[in-house]
Write a protein that holds these residues in place. Structure first.
Motif, short mmCIF file in Angstrom:
data_model
loop_
_atom_site.label_atom_id
_atom_site.label_comp_id
_atom_site.label_asym_id
_atom_site.label_seq_id
_atom_site.Cartn_x
_atom_site.Cartn_y
_atom_site.Cartn_z
N ALA A 131 0.84 -1.20 0.00
CA ALA A 131 0.00 0.00 0.00
C ALA A 131 0.88 1.25 0.00
O ALA A 131 0.63 2.20 -0.75
N GLN A 178 0.77 3.83 -3.21
CA GLN A 178 0.12 5.13 -3.04
C GLN A 178 1.00 6.27 -3.54
O GLN A 178 0.51 7.39 -3.73
N GLY A 229 -0.44 8.04 -6.33
CA GLY A 229 -1.62 8.85 -6.09
C GLY A 229 -1.53 10.21 -6.76
O GLY A 229 -2.54 10.83 -7.13
N PHE A 248 -12.22 6.99 3.89
CA PHE A 248 -11.03 6.15 3.84
C PHE A 248 -10.61 5.78 5.26
O PHE A 248 -10.90 6.51 6.22
N ALA A 308 -4.87 4.68 5.65
CA ALA A 308 -4.71 5.17 4.28
C ALA A 308 -4.52 6.69 4.28
O ALA A 308 -3.67 7.21 3.55
N ALA A 311 -1.17 8.89 2.94
CA ALA A 311 -1.30 9.96 1.96
C ALA A 311 -0.69 11.27 2.47
O ALA A 311 -0.34 12.14 1.68
N SER A 344 -3.73 9.34 -3.41
CA SER A 344 -2.89 8.48 -2.59
C SER A 344 -3.71 7.72 -1.56
O SER A 344 -3.51 6.53 -1.33
N ALA A 385 -6.85 6.93 -1.71
CA ALA A 385 -7.71 5.93 -2.36
C ALA A 385 -6.91 4.67 -2.70
O ALA A 385 -7.34 3.55 -2.42
N ILE A 386 -5.70 4.87 -3.27
CA ILE A 386 -4.87 3.71 -3.61
C ILE A 386 -4.48 2.95 -2.34
O ILE A 386 -4.58 1.71 -2.28
N ALA A 387 -4.04 3.69 -1.31
CA ALA A 387 -3.63 3.05 -0.06
C ALA A 387 -4.80 2.27 0.55
O ALA A 387 -4.65 1.14 1.00
N ASP A 388 -5.97 2.88 0.54
CA ASP A 388 -7.15 2.25 1.12
C ASP A 388 -7.48 0.96 0.39
O ASP A 388 -7.72 -0.09 1.00
#
Lengths: 280, 165
Positions: free
Chosen positions: A106, A110, A113, A193, A197, A201, B153, B155-158
């Motif tokens: 993850a 990310q 992103g 989220f 997460a 970010a 970021s 959204a992708i991580a989640d």
């Protein structure tokens, strides 16, 4: 001797920082509830605003007591002042190393992103504001120092693309911490989220953006403070390593391609095509 | 020293290896002293514990700065400092309980206050000029760039967290 001289010329800067920082810390965290969530105003934001209000470049009359030359010396001190903060973040990553490694995939992905800008910032720049090739520099990345270096190298900073990246860089320097604090506090209360997460970010930008972002998340979820600092710190460290490559090899070529597709008649397109030709 | 006079000055030129260590350590000491009253306001720690915690962080920064200067490949000083902080707090070290105990109580949010105060003072005339020249359109685009990157970021991580766990 040299060191004493330097200290003597810098003391007004340190004194202003000491006083504004203490006042900001005494004000503490202020929560402002708005319809869709809560915005958290953090001491670091107050400190920034107070210092701006004492900056002769921003408020002209200050120049009679504090010269613009003197405040310019504050610039190299920013990175030094952020070092203890970065060290503290490191000490939260170590104990949580297993959790960080588990979150590895993850954390790595990310970093992409960044491409989210193409979905929301690029269309507005192109179709709403009718911007030209500035939009390429403006939206290809979050415009921190490494991204400026890439655009400068490829197009030169006095080009349209350069104007775009420098514009977003300066807006980020001035408003980035606010934007991150507001975004993070709204999303932390919106529960779209997971907090992990959102913490990851937080690491996509500069150190102070991460501070504002992780700070807002931690205030909204006091129990998860250690997880938040560990994950955002790990993500920020990763950004130093990968951010430049994502921007150079993925985001910039992609934005450039889309631009040429939607604006095939822009005479500026040829200029870069020629640059690429001669590079080969 | 960075004094912004033209757009080209925004390009990072000097790398952190050219930082003189002694002068940097002296500035770091002043910055750490500024943090003492902030920590006393932000936490319930005693003066002794605040001094101990800040001294430990100072030590990590010092080791990071030395590594920045002498390790043959280049990483920015903040990356080295972060890595030193991680390496010395890995759970298997015999000093783990003691060392994490020393730095645990330090409030990270209060540590971020002095850098932002310096940053507010360091805003240059050129930056104000660029902001005026760029205008509100670039401001809106910048806000969307930040929102896009952050939400992208997250959204992708989640998504990745939900498929891997």
């Amino acid at each position: 001797m040299e060191a004493m001289k330097k200290l003597a010329s810098l003391w007004p800067i340190h004194l202003i920082v000491l006083v504004t920082a203490i006042i900001a810390q005494l004000i503490g965290v202020r929560a402002i509830p708005i319809g869709i969530g809560t915005i958290l105003l953090l001491p670091l934001l107050f400190a920034f605003v107070f210092a701006l209000a004492l900056n002769p470049n921003v408020i002209k009359p200050i120049a009679s007591v504090l010269s613009t030359k003197r405040v310019a010396a504050a610039s190299p001190l920013i990175v030094i002042a952020i070092m203890p903060f970065i060290a503290k973040f490191g000490t939260t990553i170590g104990p949580a190393i297993e959790q960080v490694i588990e979150a590895g995939p993850a954390l790595l992905l990310q970093e992409l992103g960044n491409l989210g800008t193409i979905l929301i910032a690029f269309p507005v720049a192109i179709w709403v504001f009718r911007m030209g090739r500035e939009s390429i520099g403006a939206v290809h990345s979050i415009a921190r120092e490494p991204n400026i270096a890439i655009i400068a190298d490829r197009y030169g900073l006095r080009s349209a693309e350069g104007t775009g990246v420098v514009g977003v860089y300066v807006m980020g320097t001035l408003f980035g911490t606010f934007i991150f604090a507001i975004l993070a506090s709204l999303l932390a209360t919106a529960e779209v989220f997971s907090i992990e997460a959102l913490a990851m970010a937080c690491g996509v930008g500069s150190g102070s953006m991460m501070a504002a972002c992780a700070g807002a998340l931690a205030e909204a979820n006091p129990g998860a403070s250690d997880t938040i600092t560990a994950l955002s710190g790990a993500s920020n460290l990763l950004t130093y390593a990968t951010g430049m490559y994502v921007s150079l090899f993925i985001a910039l070529p992609l934005v450039e391609k889309i631009y040429v597709k939607v604006r095939p008649d822009d005479p500026g397109n040829k200029r870069t095509a020629n640059v690429e030709e001669s590079a080969r | 020293m960075t004094v912004y006079e033209s757009e080209e000055d925004f390009i990072p030129t000097s790398d952190d290896r050219s930082m003189p260590i002694a002068a940097t350590l002296q500035d770091l000491l002043i910055v750490s002293l500024i943090s003492v009253p902030l920590q006393l306001i932000a936490t319930d720690l005693s003066l002794g514990s605040v001094l101990g915690g800040l001294l430990a962080l100072y030590g990590l920064c010092a080791v990071g700065l030395v590594l920045t200067k002498y390790v043959p490949f280049y990483l920015p000083s903040v990356a080295w400092i972060s890595l030193v902080g991680i390496a010395l707090t890995l759970p298997f070290w015999p000093w783990f309980d003691w060392f994490t105990g020393v730095v645990d109580g330090i409030d990270f949010l209060a540590l971020a206050v002095p850098p932002l105060a310096y940053a507010g003072l360091a805003i240059s005339k050129l930056e104000i000029d660029v902001m005026r020249r760029s205008g509100w359109k670039i401001l809106i685009v910048a806000v969307l760039v930040f929102v896009g990157t952050y939400v992208g970021s997250a959204a992708i991580a989640d998504f990745m967290l939900s498929v891997t766990s």
